[in-house]
Enzyme design. Structure first.
Site, PDB file in Angstrom:
ATOM      1  CD  GLU A 182      -9.234   8.099   2.360  1.00  0.00           C
ATOM      2  OE1 GLU A 182      -8.677   9.201   2.457  1.00  0.00           O
ATOM      3  OE2 GLU A 182      -8.662   7.079   1.948  1.00  0.00           O
ATOM      4  NE  ARG A 198      -4.275  -8.990  -3.226  1.00  0.00           N
ATOM      5  CZ  ARG A 198      -3.410  -8.013  -3.151  1.00  0.00           C
ATOM      6  NH1 ARG A 198      -2.252  -8.106  -3.761  1.00  0.00           N
ATOM      7  NH2 ARG A 198      -3.677  -6.930  -2.466  1.00  0.00           N
TER       8      ARG A 198
END
Length: 182
Positions: free
Chosen positions: A103, A66
């Site tokens: 993560e 984006r």
């Protein structure tokens, strides 16, 4: 419904919350209604282009995906070149890459080796600042290419995820501008 008067109100009114996406417990901030509204999209583009002017940027980097949607019109409006930073393996030819931790695992981003050079002042544009991992990797990549980081500008900062604090050392005094903080 009355029309919003300020940029903050306008942008917020065009961002939709989607509960439990992409997984339960997450509230996704969907910017597609903002992009579909030409007035709101133009206001966003203008605000980010003004940030480019304030930083003295000579090029705009957009982060996949984006960041491409926002960064390209910002660069055009500001009269600057646009450089896409992509996920590894998506650019042909010689590239510079930067790995970063997620993560659970790691990822890598790339830029064409010849697109950024000494003397370039680069504003990074993205839609959302969350944990700051991708943005941090892009700042390192810009510096490794020999360019200077002019700043980072985002539509929205998810303040509760701590991305700003993570980026402070990597920004090395360059500004971080978020039009909205949630």
């Amino acid at each position: 419904m009355t029309e919003p008067t300020g940029i903050t109100e306008l942008l917020l009114s065009r961002i939709r919350d989607v509960a439990d996406y992409p997984e339960p417990g997450v509230v996704f901030k969907d910017i597609t209604p903002l992009l579909a509204d030409p007035g709101a999209f133009a206001a966003l583009t203008d605000a980010l282009a003004e940030a480019a002017g304030r930083t003295g940027a000579t090029k705009v980097v957009g982060l996949e995906a984006r960041g491409f949607i926002l960064g390209a019109p910002v660069a055009l409006r500001a009269g600057l070149g646009f450089i896409p930073v992509r996920k590894a393996g998506k650019l042909p030819g010689a590239t510079l890459s930067q790995a970063y931790d997620l993560e659970y695992g790691s990822a890598e981003i790339e830029v064409h080796a010849e697109d950024l050079t000494a003397g370039d002042r680069v504003l990074v544009v993205d839609d959302v600042l969350a944990t700051g991992g991708t943005a941090e990797a892009s700042l390192e990549l810009i510096r490794r290419a020999g360019a200077e980081v002019a700043g980072l500008a985002v539509l929205m900062e998810l303040g509760f995820l701590g991305g700003r604090a993570r980026l402070e050392p990597a920004l090395a005094g360059a500004p971080l501008e978020a039009l909205l903080t949630v």
